[in-house]
Write a protein that holds these residues in place. Structure first.
Motif, short mmCIF file in Angstrom:
data_model
loop_
_atom_site.label_atom_id
_atom_site.label_comp_id
_atom_site.label_asym_id
_atom_site.label_seq_id
_atom_site.Cartn_x
_atom_site.Cartn_y
_atom_site.Cartn_z
N GLY A 20 0.83 -1.22 0.00
CA GLY A 20 0.00 0.00 0.00
C GLY A 20 0.85 1.25 0.00
O GLY A 20 0.62 2.18 -0.77
N TYR A 21 1.88 1.27 0.84
CA TYR A 21 2.73 2.45 0.94
C TYR A 21 3.58 2.65 -0.32
O TYR A 21 3.97 3.78 -0.62
N SER A 22 3.90 1.58 -1.04
CA SER A 22 4.65 1.76 -2.29
C SER A 22 3.75 2.50 -3.29
O SER A 22 4.21 3.38 -4.02
N PHE A 23 2.45 2.16 -3.28
CA PHE A 23 1.50 2.87 -4.14
C PHE A 23 1.33 4.32 -3.66
O PHE A 23 1.36 5.26 -4.47
N SER A 82 -4.38 6.34 10.28
CA SER A 82 -5.56 6.51 9.44
C SER A 82 -5.63 5.40 8.39
O SER A 82 -6.69 4.86 8.12
N TYR A 83 -4.47 5.07 7.83
CA TYR A 83 -4.39 3.97 6.85
C TYR A 83 -4.85 2.67 7.51
O TYR A 83 -5.54 1.86 6.89
N THR A 111 -8.81 1.49 1.63
CA THR A 111 -7.54 1.46 0.90
C THR A 111 -6.66 0.33 1.42
O THR A 111 -6.13 -0.47 0.64
N ALA A 112 -6.52 0.28 2.75
CA ALA A 112 -5.69 -0.77 3.34
C ALA A 112 -6.25 -2.14 3.01
O ALA A 112 -5.51 -3.10 2.75
N TYR A 113 -7.58 -2.23 3.00
CA TYR A 113 -8.23 -3.52 2.75
C TYR A 113 -8.00 -4.00 1.31
O TYR A 113 -7.78 -5.18 1.07
N ILE A 114 -8.03 -3.05 0.37
CA ILE A 114 -7.79 -3.42 -1.04
C ILE A 114 -6.38 -4.01 -1.18
O ILE A 114 -6.18 -5.05 -1.80
#
Lengths: 33, 522
Positions: B116-119, B141-142, B155-158
């Protein structure tokens, strides 16, 4: 960085690099065995 | 006995094994441990632990694995059962299945943060957040704890779903076509990214020479490498070093043994273990130590970096690093590479954790790969959701301590006792040297038999006294977390009991079918 710090860094890095190159090269030689 | 899969190439095997060992700990945990435990003098106990604990345990796990694989076993219950003809052996092996299955559950979630963080790096989503508190809130928050930057956990779930599917697709493809192919792509990329970032860090020099002349990369290196010999007398430093060796080499989960079970009977294990260990150390001591801490010192100074390090590995990786990337040219690309390398390090480890559990279902219950993978995927997915939902209440921390820390030492101790004392060191030594492409010094025969078990006993006693008892009694745990921590404990007990029942059922079933076949032949 102190002299001891440099010694630690250089000795450690050299040993690990040597070990990695030695072992991986040897593995590649026998890759398809 | 079903025909078992084998590794396609030696280098594929070594990269998969190294990927198994190499994880987030190499890039985040090691620099924090080294920096907070005496810098250069930490390296002395670290290397002693590597020689007396790490290398012997890796060799033992390879040997147990290859030996078990010969009898069609890819997980510790079956492996222990063929090495020790005692009813209890397979139940002790259950602990290996338990720890790898439980760690896989929460590790996949952490791994998905990296993806997620790379995105979020390449899209510059966190760019503009200038302070630690803002970046910490962004992470919270993420994770769904605050709604300041993300309105929901979607977002985290995706990214969790993507990570989860990627893991199980690779596992479904199998050892040679899935895990080995992944290692052949992910490991070189990981090393390449790490080398590129390391070069960038080393060439940073002093980012703000006018205002902060002592905030530079060299001060960061000095912080890690300058020895503080006064700390050598501290038991805490020796335990921290031994603990780091434990985590970094993925000892005590049965995952190395699981991979080794796909070796052929006369394949080498001596050179293989040496290559795995050296690749892991290269990634940890050379690359891992040269990125996060030196760059943090260059941007925040030594005092703040010490506070960051004391705040833990996630603070360093997911809070301070994104803050730094914003101030570097091509920071979006560097951030993308940093988090993607963490993701590669994570995924090459998480597939290794699930593989023994899948192998267990395939081998003991004759399930097809598809069926075994699907069942484990469904169970894992349900459990991951518990981790996600109850994350803020310490659910993950509780699982991490019992399944990912304490159990590992117990399993390693059982492994070395089964191998060196029950199976016998003479037979064991013969097994280690079968097909060996390098000669292991014979002093290791004695180290494996005496020193390694002793080392493990000392660690176990200290950890029980120092951590396990206070954690068991939930000391210093906020009252609102207590029910959730108990929930995590119940989940772990359920997993362990279910695995024990499955072992009981599988062995009974297989015994009956063996008796039936023998009667038929007579």
């Amino acid at each position: 960085m102190t002299l001891y710090g440099w010694i630690f860094l250089i000795v450690t890095w050299s040993f690990i690099l040597w070990l990695t190159i030695f072992s991986v090269t040897k593995v590649l030689k026998h890759n398809k065995d | 006995m079903k025909k078992r899969e084998n590794w396609g190439t030696k280098i594929g095997l070594i990269l998969a094994m190294a990927g198994n060992a190499l994880g987030l700990g190499n890039f985040l945990r090691f620099p924090v441990q080294a920096a907070t435990n005496g810098g250069g003098s930490f390296m002395l106990p670290y290397f002693i632990a590597l020689l007396l604990l790490g290398i012997p345990m890796v060799i033992i796990e390879w040997a147990i694995g290859r030996y078990g694989g010969k009898y069609g076993h890819g997980s510790l219950p079956g492996m222990f059962d063929v090495m020790w003809k005692n009813k209890i052996a397979k139940y002790l092996g259950m602990l290996g299945l338990f720890s790898s299955a439980a760690i896989m559950i929460y590790y996949t979630y952490i791994e998905s943060w990296s993806l997620g963080y790379s995105f979020l790096s390449i899209t510059k989503s966190y760019f503009g957040l200038e302070s630690f508190s803002e970046m910490q809130t962004f992470l919270a928050s993420y994770q769904g704890i605050s709604d300041k930057y993300f309105s929901s956990i979607a977002t985290a779930y995706i990214f969790l779903i993507i990570t989860f599917l990627a893991n199980f697709y690779i596992l479904y493809r199998g050892v040679a076509k899935g895990i080995e192919k992944l290692a052949l792509v992910a490991m070189p990329l990981l090393l390449l990214f790490a080398i590129a970032i390391m070069i960038r860090v080393i060439t940073l020099g002093t980012p703000d020479p006018v205002n902060h002349p002592d905030w530079n990369v060299m001060t960061g290196f000095a912080y890690i490498w300058n020895p503080d010999f006064s700390m050598l007398g501290s038991a805490k430093v020796w335990l921290a070093a031994a603990g780091q060796i434990f985590f970094t080499l993925s000892i005590g989960m049965g995952t190395l043994a699981g991979y080794a079970s796909y070796l052929k009977e006369k394949d080498d294990i001596a050179l293989g273990s040496l290559a795995t260990v050296s690749l892991n150390e290269f990634a940890e001591v050379i690359l891992g130590a040269s990125i996060a801490i030196p760059i943090a010192v260059a941007f925040f100074g030594l005092t703040t970096t010490q506070e960051i390090a004391a705040g833990g590995a996630f603070n360093l990786g997911f809070v301070s690093m994104p803050l730094i990337f914003q101030h570097l040219p091509f920071g979006d690309i560097l951030g993308f590479m940093w988090f993607l390398l963490l993701f590669f390090a994570g995924i090459t480890s998480s597939v290794a954790m699930a593989q023994p559990v899948i192998a267990f279902l395939e081998e003991q219950f004759n399930f097809s790969k598809r069926k075994a993978t699907t069942i484990i995927a469904i169970i894992t997915f349900v459990c991951i959701n518990l981790v996600v939902i109850f994350f803020q209440f310490g659910f993950l921390d509780e699982m991490d301590y019992w399944s990912g820390t304490f159990t590992l030492v117990i399993i390693a101790l059982i492994e070395v006792i089964v191998f060196a004392w029950i199976f016998g060191i003479d037979k064991g030594w013969e097994e280690i040297n079968k097909g060996a492409l390098v000669k292991i010094p014979s002093v290791y025969k004695y180290i494996i038999k005496y020193i390694t078990p002793l080392y493990l006993i000392v660690i176990l006693v200290f950890w029980t006294y120092q951590d396990a008892i206070p954690i068991l009694l939930l000391e210093n745990v906020p009252a609102e977390q207590v029910p959730y921590r108990w929930m995590a404990r119940v989940l772990m007990i359920v997993i362990a009991l279910a695995l024990s029942l499955m072992i009981y059922y599988a062995w009974n079933k297989n015994k009956k079918s063996t008796n039936y076949n023998e009667n038929k032949e007579n």
